[in-house]
Design a protein around this motif. Structure first.
Motif, short mmCIF file in Angstrom:
data_model
loop_
_atom_site.label_atom_id
_atom_site.label_comp_id
_atom_site.label_asym_id
_atom_site.label_seq_id
_atom_site.Cartn_x
_atom_site.Cartn_y
_atom_site.Cartn_z
N ARG A 132 0.84 -1.21 0.00
CA ARG A 132 0.00 0.00 0.00
C ARG A 132 0.87 1.26 0.00
O ARG A 132 0.59 2.22 -0.71
N GLN A 133 1.91 1.23 0.80
CA GLN A 133 2.83 2.38 0.88
C GLN A 133 3.52 2.61 -0.47
O GLN A 133 3.61 3.74 -0.94
N TYR A 142 2.50 1.59 -3.44
CA TYR A 142 1.49 1.97 -4.42
C TYR A 142 1.26 3.48 -4.37
O TYR A 142 1.26 4.16 -5.40
N ARG A 143 1.07 4.01 -3.15
CA ARG A 143 0.84 5.45 -2.99
C ARG A 143 2.04 6.24 -3.49
O ARG A 143 1.88 7.27 -4.15
N ASP A 157 2.00 8.86 -6.50
CA ASP A 157 2.44 10.25 -6.30
C ASP A 157 3.49 10.67 -7.32
O ASP A 157 3.56 11.84 -7.70
#
Length: 142
Positions: A120-121, A123-124, A128
């Motif tokens: 998840r980290q 992916y973000r 970005d």
């Protein structure tokens, strides 16, 4: 632009990663497999050697003399600049400092919560940075 592929809900990450390496090799592409440390590198190398009864996945550590003639490189705890232009199979807990240096990045996400949290980290962060991200739910794949 670098394409990022997330393969999530992978039941057997090592087996899946070996299969992914074999696919990249069969397509004639060069690959860097980033691993967390030397023991993980040695274990994955052994998995590649014994992956199939008749298949051969040629690989070596990226800094070895034969690396120039070997399509698949293994690296422990680093993303060597010499690997620019390759596909990255990221089995490391880290993200490359320059994801755009790779033609494609494959992120394998297991079924455990720790793997999902790291994914998840990442992916973000990729989002970005403006990368083209694709998600593949592997929960139905044996």
């Amino acid at each position: 632009m670098t394409r990022i592929d997330f393969y999530t809900h992978v039941a057997q990450p090592r087996h899946f990663a070996c299969r992914a390496a074999q696919t990249v090799y069969r397509k004639g592409e060069s690959l860097l497999i980033a691993l967390p440390d030397e023991p993980a590198l040695q274990a994955f190398s052994q998995a590649l050697w014994s992956f199939g009864d008749v298949s051969f996945i040629p690989h070596c550590q990226w800094q070895q003399p034969e690396a120039g003639m070997t399509p698949i490189w293994l690296a422990a705890g680093e993303f060597p600049e010499a690997a620019a232009g390759r596909v990255l199979l990221n089995l490391s807990p880290d993200m490359p400092a320059d994801p755009a240096a790779f033609t494609r990045i494959l992120e394998v996400v297991g079924q455990d919560e720790a793997s999902k949290a790291v994914a998840r980290q990442r992916y973000r962060r990729y989002l970005d940075l403006g990368f083209d991200i694709h998600h593949h739910n592997m929960s139905d794949v044996a």
